[in-house]
Scaffold this active site. Structure first.
Site, short mmCIF file in Angstrom:
data_model
loop_
_atom_site.label_atom_id
_atom_site.label_comp_id
_atom_site.label_asym_id
_atom_site.label_seq_id
_atom_site.Cartn_x
_atom_site.Cartn_y
_atom_site.Cartn_z
N HIS A 91 -18.64 -1.54 -39.55
CA HIS A 91 -18.68 -2.15 -38.21
C HIS A 91 -17.70 -3.31 -38.13
O HIS A 91 -17.47 -4.01 -39.13
CB HIS A 91 -20.10 -2.55 -37.80
CG HIS A 91 -20.74 -3.62 -38.64
ND1 HIS A 91 -20.59 -4.95 -38.37
CD2 HIS A 91 -21.53 -3.55 -39.75
CE1 HIS A 91 -21.29 -5.66 -39.25
NE2 HIS A 91 -21.85 -4.83 -40.11
N ASP A 93 -17.94 -5.69 -35.57
CA ASP A 93 -18.51 -6.86 -34.88
C ASP A 93 -19.15 -7.80 -35.90
O ASP A 93 -19.37 -7.42 -37.06
CB ASP A 93 -19.53 -6.43 -33.83
CG ASP A 93 -20.73 -5.69 -34.44
OD1 ASP A 93 -20.52 -4.90 -35.38
OD2 ASP A 93 -21.86 -5.91 -33.99
N GLU A 159 -23.19 -3.20 -34.46
CA GLU A 159 -24.20 -3.14 -35.53
C GLU A 159 -25.07 -4.39 -35.52
O GLU A 159 -26.28 -4.32 -35.73
CB GLU A 159 -23.50 -3.01 -36.89
CG GLU A 159 -24.45 -2.61 -38.03
CD GLU A 159 -25.16 -3.77 -38.68
OE1 GLU A 159 -26.16 -3.53 -39.38
OE2 GLU A 159 -24.73 -4.94 -38.50
N GLU A 164 -27.37 -0.14 -30.79
CA GLU A 164 -28.15 0.44 -29.69
C GLU A 164 -27.65 1.81 -29.25
O GLU A 164 -28.44 2.67 -28.89
CB GLU A 164 -28.07 -0.53 -28.51
CG GLU A 164 -29.33 -0.67 -27.72
CD GLU A 164 -29.09 -1.56 -26.52
OE1 GLU A 164 -29.36 -1.11 -25.41
OE2 GLU A 164 -28.60 -2.71 -26.71
ZN LIG Z 1 -23.22 -5.46 -41.57
#
Ligand SMILES: [Zn+2]
Length: 322
Positions: A91, A93, A159, A164
């Site tokens: 991920h 983010d 994440e 979601e």
């Molecule tokens: Zn992580």
């Protein structure tokens, strides 16, 4: 299978470039939480896609779903039909940085400190997860001209807010992301110098419990005795969640948890464990003791057994209590 020497040499040669790419990615404040500018998350998806493409992946794209932060995907499928296909998950983010005054160096300016480590928000979780696997991929492609397996990539952007839309995304791109093995890059090493493979992960169930005993506050001196109070009832309920052995007393909670095999138990036992270091890393107070199933090792409790934590408790504020 171990990598040939020329691939390892190529990896060594590429490490500085990979670290520079990691720092550039970590400079993007891609906080996915509500209230933070989603443009930064879009930019980190873009930067991630560029890194995938630059590392030899094909069909690199940014894919979106309504209401979701963007996903970066790519693939390299030239290892042949008999070779397995590995899907790498990561991920791009990050968590909010918290109060900047608590940082020794700016959260979004990755800084190498005296201990040789690179510090910054998202450097480890999970931007290193992206660059680590890309560095390995680059080394194989440069030294051997090919990867030993087919590879697909999915790097999501939410994440840290609970993934979601991930299930919906996987369903929407089921064929494209089809694979034999999933490699989750969002895991840790046991310690510096001990590269680790994570072979088990726990899921999570969150429950909010409200106990209500009365419809308005009353004086304990006037009514105490026969009339219940919610806080006592709640703490009594909570105290019964764990038995004397430290096991979770919720019926059925262990039903689907497999026991470790002798080999797995031996592998865990072979790992270094230092109780003092573990306590320090966890921030345990001097008087705090380990909890959980006392007949199982700390690593087994940590990695292979369900755990139960009370993450927040609210009651009546002292100022208004009577
Ligand atoms: Zn992580």
């Amino acid at each position: 299978m171990s990598a040939p020497a020329n691939v390892i040499e190529s990896l060594d040669r590429g490490i500085d470039a990979a670290l520079e790419d990691l720092a550039a990615l970590a400079r993007i404040p891609s906080v996915s939480a509500r209230g933070f500018d989603p443009a930064h998350v879009a930019r980190s998806a873009q930067e991630t896609a560029e890194l995938l493409a630059k590392s030899g992946l094909e069909r690199v794209e940014i894919l979106t779903l309504p209401g979701a932060h963007p996903y970066a995907v790519g693939e390299w499928l030239h290892a042949g039909p008999d070779a397995p296909t590995v899907l790498v998950y990561a991920h791009h983010d990050v968590q909010p940085p918290g109060r900047e005054s608590h940082w020794q160096s700016p959260p979004f300016e990755p800084t190498r400190r005296g201990d040789g480590r690179l510090y910054g928000r998202g450097v480890v979780d999970d931007k290193a997860g992206v660059l680590l696997h890309l560095a390995a991929q680059r080394a194989w492609l440069a030294a051997a001209g090919a990867l030993p397996v087919n590879v697909k990539w999915i790097v999501e952007g939410e994440e840290e807010t609970g993934s979601e839309h991930l299930a919906e995304f996987l369903r929407a791109h089921r064929t494209r992301l089809d694979c034999d093995v999933l490699v989750l890059s969002d895991t840790a090493n046991l310690d510096t110098g001990i590269p680790s493979l994570t072979t088990s992960l726990r899921g999570i169930v969150q429950v909010d419990v409200t106990v209500r005993a009365l419809d308005h506050p009353i004086h304990s001196g006037m009514w105490g005795g026969p009339v219940p109070d919610a806080a006592t009832a709640m703490t009594s309920l909570l105290a019964r969640l764990i038995d004397e052995r430290g096991a979770i007393a919720v019926p059925g909670v262990y039903d689907d948890v497999p026991e470790l095999s002798a080999e797995e138990r031996a592998a865990l036992a072979a790992l270094p464990f230092d109780a003092d270091t573990f306590r320090r890393d966890a921030g345990m107070s001097a008087g705090a003791a380990f909890i959980g199933e006392s007949d199982r090792t700390v690593y087994e409790r940590l990695w292979h057994r369900p755990s139960l934590a009370l993450t927040a408790l609210e009651g009546m504020p002292i100022a208004t209590a009577a």
